[in-house]
Design an enzyme around this catalytic site. Structure first.
Site, short mmCIF file in Angstrom:
data_model
loop_
_atom_site.label_atom_id
_atom_site.label_comp_id
_atom_site.label_asym_id
_atom_site.label_seq_id
_atom_site.Cartn_x
_atom_site.Cartn_y
_atom_site.Cartn_z
N ASN A 113 41.24 35.05 22.33
CA ASN A 113 40.54 35.43 20.95
C ASN A 113 40.28 36.63 20.65
OD1 ASN A 113 38.45 34.81 22.35
ND2 ASN A 113 37.29 33.79 20.83
N GLU A 147 30.51 31.42 29.82
CA GLU A 147 30.55 31.27 28.49
C GLU A 147 31.51 30.58 27.65
OE1 GLU A 147 29.05 32.13 25.21
OE2 GLU A 147 28.18 33.54 26.66
N GLU A 151 25.81 38.06 28.41
CA GLU A 151 26.96 39.06 28.61
C GLU A 151 26.18 40.11 27.68
OE1 GLU A 151 30.97 36.90 28.10
OE2 GLU A 151 30.88 37.91 30.00
#
Ligand code: UN1
Length: 498
Positions: A154, A252, A466
């Site tokens: 994505n 994540e 992150e």
């Protein structure tokens, strides 16, 4: 139709086919007959070759001064800038997002390059007094070793950059395994890394399927860290495997992000936020707004406004400048989103607008789904609890602010969140009480910036963040160093106690 690109693995500075010779192809999700690229179907032996190269390169890369390592990353940023448009076009073609968003994807990579490069001159540790005389104490950041980066489709440029850039600045070597839907984007990105002149083996790219190449990477015993962005199901496998094989792991995963609109909100502003948060990137962001929690006093009015705006959204191919909502990434995802409509109806939700596969005119050539609003959703319905990853938003009505926050928090996930209110007390209460890694006040749930920590609580992540300086905590370990310049043995906790 354009000729398909031939993508290869990049291992030890060389562009290679998979040892077994098998190839796969990626397609344009807006024009599914168009093959965008062919790429190697790598297996465990290809992974092993990459690991050997990365291990060999690590021996010297870790000793390159951090500011010098960072200069390579800075150069990647400069080259990315030069190729921004070309890369954005490719993202649009292979992943489907509108060009303006694709440019944003590349820009996020550029921002990350310049931000991470600055960290090469920081990588600060601490000095602290010793409890002994004539003794010096400090902490230093150490690289971890070989980092496997498994990235989704994505954000095919931004997310590999978020992971690879800080990892490299910190002195690790990396192996990127990009999503099988966007191999060409990853290949172009790694060509740019290669052009920045990294020593051979410092950055490697291995294409393939998650269940083959990805699995082999996660299971490989000579890898030190896995950083994974993707689904919660795959994340659970990655986490368990890394636990079993004693690797560092940064996960994540999913989200079920909500935007709250209170009765005192600026409704036009909240509408702009909701439309962008829910339907931007076709809802295919882990930060996407998939629940709208609406105060009952504005629910009817706001729903009408939302419906009106949603009905005007233009679906189409990403490279069409008119397009606001691009395609869904692939057939499987399209079917998944579609199935959620049945689930919604069975559970008593109402499809207010959308709800179907869009196939009018040229849309029939791609995987398009109508932007969808589900009304009468209650917090226990599956469409209020499970990540759909498509252009679907569920409306939930609440009677007060406390209920709004309670429902927002009533989820297994905790990535992004948003509250629209003009009341400063509510805004600060939301900042304190929302269980999420990211909270926006009067802004949509999407749009994180690279110099702030990115990640979520609960099942969204495993405690790491992150981006921001927190990326350094993912890609380094602390060493405590004591230097005794007394010339004699000093015994801690003993010799200074008398
Ligand atoms: C993702 O969807 O995995 O905050 C990342 C945002 C983007 C990143 C999304 N900057 O929406």
């Amino acid at each position: 139709m354009k000729t398909p690109l031939t993508c290869r693995n990049y291992i030890n500075g060389q562009w290679l086919n998979a040892a077994g010779g098998s190839i796969l192809e990626s397609r344009n999700p807006a024009l599914v007959d168009e093959v965008v690229a062919t790429f190697p179907r790598s297996q465990a032996d290809d992974i092993d070759t990459a690991v050997t190269a990365a291990r060999q390169a690590y021996r010297s890369w870790r000793k390159v001064p951090a500011p010098a390592r960072a200069e390579y990353v800075f150069r990647v940023g400069e080259i990315l800038l030069q190729h921004k448009e070309e890369l954005a076009q490719l993202i649009s073609q292979e992943m489907g997002k509108p060009l303006t968003e694709a440019r944003g994807d590349v820009q996020e990579g550029i921002d990350c390059a310049f931000y991470s490069a600055g960290e090469g001159r920081r990588l600060f540790g601490q000095t602290t007094p010793s409890e002994m005389p004539n003794k010096f104490a400090m902490t230093v950041r150490m690289p971890i070793g070989i980092c496997a980066l498994i990235t989704p489709w994505n954000f095919p440029v931004a997310i590999p950059c978020w992971k690879a850039m800080p990892a490299l600045v910190c002195g690790n070597t990396v192996i990127l395994k990009p999503a099988e839907d966007t191999p060409a984007c990853a290949t172009k990105l790694i060509e740019i890394f290669a052009a920045a002149g990294f020593p051979d083996g410092v950055i490697n790219l291995v294409h393939g399927l998650g269940e083959e190449a990805g699995k082999a990477l996660v299971e490989h015993t000579n890898i030190d860290l896995v950083s994974f962005t993707g689904s919660s199901e795959t994340g659970a496998f990655v986490g368990a495997t890394c636990g079993r094989t004693h690797k560092r792991v940064c996960l994540e995963m999913g989200g079920k992000n909500a935007q709250v609109v209170m009765e005192d909100a600026d409704l036009e502003l909240a509408l702009d936020g909701a439309v962008w948060g829910a339907f931007g990137t076709t809802g295919q962001r882990c930060t996407a707004t998939s629940r709208l929690i609406l105060h009952r006093d504005i629910k009817e009015k706001f729903t009408a406004m939302l419906r009106e705006r949603t009905s005007k959204l233009r679906l189409g191919a990403g490279n069409n400048p008119e397009t606001e909502v691009g395609p869904i990434i692939n057939e499987k995802q399209l079917q998944r989103v579609s199935q959620y409509m049945d689930i919604a109806r069975e559970e008593g939700a109402k499809v207010l607008i959308g709800g179907g596969i869009a196939n009018a005119g040229s849309l029939k050539n791609g995987y398009f789904f109508e932007p969808t609003i589900l009304d009468n959703v209650t917090p226990n319905m599956r469409v209020a609890r499970e990540e759909i990853f498509g252009p679907v938003v569920a409306l939930i009505e609440v009677t007060d602010f406390e209920e709004a926050i309670a429902i927002l928090n009533d989820t297994n996930y905790g990535l992004s969140s948003s509250v629209y209110t003009r009341d400063i007390n509510r805004a600060f209460t939301a900042m304190r009480d929302i269980e999420a890694g990211i909270t926006y006040i009067n802004g949509p749930t999407i749009g994180a910036e690279v110099h702030l920590p990115f990640g979520g609580v609960k099942q969204t992540g495993n405690g790491h963040r992150e981006a921001g300086t927190t990326a350094l905590d993912v890609f380094t370990e602390w060493k405590s160093v004591y230097v005794d310049f007394s010339g004699s043995l000093q015994r801690a906790q003993i010799d200074n106690r008398g």
